[in-house]
Design an enzyme around this catalytic site. Sequence first.
Site, PDB file in Angstrom:
ATOM      1  N   CYS A 131      -0.605  10.975  -6.585  1.00 55.30           N
ATOM      2  CA  CYS A 131      -0.968  11.606  -5.311  1.00 55.30           C
ATOM      3  C   CYS A 131      -1.217  13.095  -5.560  1.00 55.30           C
ATOM      4  CB  CYS A 131       0.165  11.529  -4.291  1.00 55.30           C
ATOM      5  SG  CYS A 131       0.946   9.940  -4.163  1.00 55.30           S
ATOM      6  N   LYS A 152       0.864  -1.182   0.000  1.00 58.70           N
ATOM      7  CA  LYS A 152       0.000   0.000   0.000  1.00 58.70           C
ATOM      8  C   LYS A 152       0.903   1.235   0.000  1.00 58.70           C
ATOM      9  CE  LYS A 152      -3.915   1.974   2.400  1.00 58.70           C
ATOM     10  NZ  LYS A 152      -4.575   2.276   1.102  1.00 58.70           N
ATOM     11  N   LEU A 165      -5.528   7.303   0.488  1.00 58.76           N
ATOM     12  CA  LEU A 165      -4.183   6.880   0.877  1.00 58.76           C
ATOM     13  C   LEU A 165      -3.874   6.972   2.374  1.00 58.76           C
ATOM     14  CD1 LEU A 165      -2.428   8.453  -2.224  1.00 58.76           C
ATOM     15  CD2 LEU A 165      -2.430   6.012  -1.689  1.00 58.76           C
ATOM     16  N   ILE A 177     -10.272   6.287  -1.237  1.00 56.07           N
ATOM     17  CA  ILE A 177      -9.819   5.910   0.106  1.00 56.07           C
ATOM     18  C   ILE A 177      -8.977   7.045   0.698  1.00 56.07           C
ATOM     19  CG2 ILE A 177      -8.587   4.143   1.438  1.00 56.07           C
ATOM     20  CD1 ILE A 177     -10.958   2.916  -0.011  1.00 56.07           C
TER      21      ILE A 177
END
Lengths: 307, 270
Positions: free
Chosen positions: A134, A49, A77, A75
Amino acid sequence: MAVQKVDMSVDLGFFRLTNPVLTASGTFGYGIEMMPFVELKKLGGVVTKGLYFEPREGNPPPRLVEVTAGLLNAIGLPGIGVKAFIRDILPRLREEKATVIVNVCGETVEEYVKVVRCLDEAEGIAFYELNISCPNVEEEGRCPALNPQATYSVVSRVKKAAQRPIVTKLSPNVTDIALIARAAEEAGSDALSLVNTFLGLAVNVETRRPKLANVYGGLSGPAIKPLALRLVYQTVQAVNIPVIGLGGIVTGYDALEFLSVGARAVQIGTANFFDPQATLRIIQEMEEFCREHNISRIEDFIGSFRI
Amino acid sequence: MEREVCLVQAKILEKYKWGQYILFYLFAPEISKLAKPGQFVMIRVSEQFIPLLRRPFSLMSVDPSEGRIAIFFQIVGRGTSRLSQYSPGESLSLIGPLGQGYSLSVLKPGDKVILVGGGRGIAPLFFLAQQLKEKKIRVMIFYGGKSAQDLPLKSLIEEELGVEELVLATEDGSLGEKGLVTEVLERKEIWPRIERVYVCGPEAMMRKIARMIEVWGVPGEFSLETYMGCGLGICWSCVRRIKKANSWSWVKICEEGPVFPGEVIKWEED
């Protein structure tokens, strides 16, 4: 005379995988959660992850919603941070003899570098996967993967800092994947992986509101396989570095489609959620296909697609 | 995080149907040996991709000597609708037991406890009552629903659980006392003699009970229902605000729950 034993190993140039099946980041935890179901060393590799430097909380719920043959997630991160990973998780993955690939995140270019430097100090990691999807806090939340300059900038900085090879994970939410892929290659990325999830939206018609708290989410699962395959094929044609394909793979046949268009390895994501042994089953199914088709080395199958 | 959890094919042994409510008995010896009340299983309701994800179901009863487990559910959507179409003789892929269940070790023989189940929320409490009976705990069950057809397990509770008292409550008064189960509970004024309360049901019901027992100073444990992607702790989707070390954190319900003490749960407002 049928082939008895198939050589499933694949060479990425900088690393030889025992087989082409890896887990996709964010769908297999840190690996140890899945130990009741999967002997980790049997996988080509475990991609962890995504890890930031600090622990993170993630988005408010609802974070995930099922859609037709897929799921939409935002989610956000969440995670334990890189130090806790090195202290609490990595030793156990090493004990299991897992091939560990750490997915690296950052809110800024500096953070990516900080995470990689921290990981460089630790033993037992094969290489890194750079999550450039990201949101970047310095770029109004835009992620580097959407822009060739931003991609080049983060990949080249991390590549200079890192002592291990880097796979850059690309987003499918771009108009020209080849442009981004080449930017990552020029920046020194050792390989590419794609696709990350497709940006999507799901609406609750009763309330007229989004089904996810974050409004938008990333689509994954069988629904995206043809979309992913097209992007992987185009990327393979655009670069000279190895490409790892992912997106909606559930069966050995799915995985072979990606290898046929030139992916040297695949990642299994959403399938882990409903079939925790999907990775092992897919390896078996690919091997069986090779035996049935007299293919003694899986590498001979890679790039065999013809128009 | 090492845990004993099995991935099995479980054959459906018996099926009972009351309107929208279904009860399956399944043959799953490994799970029956490991399971504790409040734990759940993830069931793959289709081998195809629609629905794609497994669905979580509380264990309603467990019989390790026969290798049997039971799940009880209400048809509420695509997944439960598909699941309701299975028949005895067919098999389902199950993962379990999962999660942290209700705590029983704090109780001693002769203690009196209350179990409050709303609608399908009765499922884990049935299993809990089975075990409380073995421990010689005195059990009072409150079982509520909109109307009589929402209380299909009434007879089974009477026949199998041998509880001290079963209080039924329906909003339309078609069975038992008229009103919400929380109103009926409030009228009883029984708190001072109660050691612990175990609850499972709709959010509003659980929230009311949590506030009630806080006033009375009775500890309570609540089984939370959330949307779950995997049940295995790998998708990070089933989070709720839970108090940890004096601050509210997003906690995975599948891993650290579904059962939590009332005081650590942040309740969702209407």
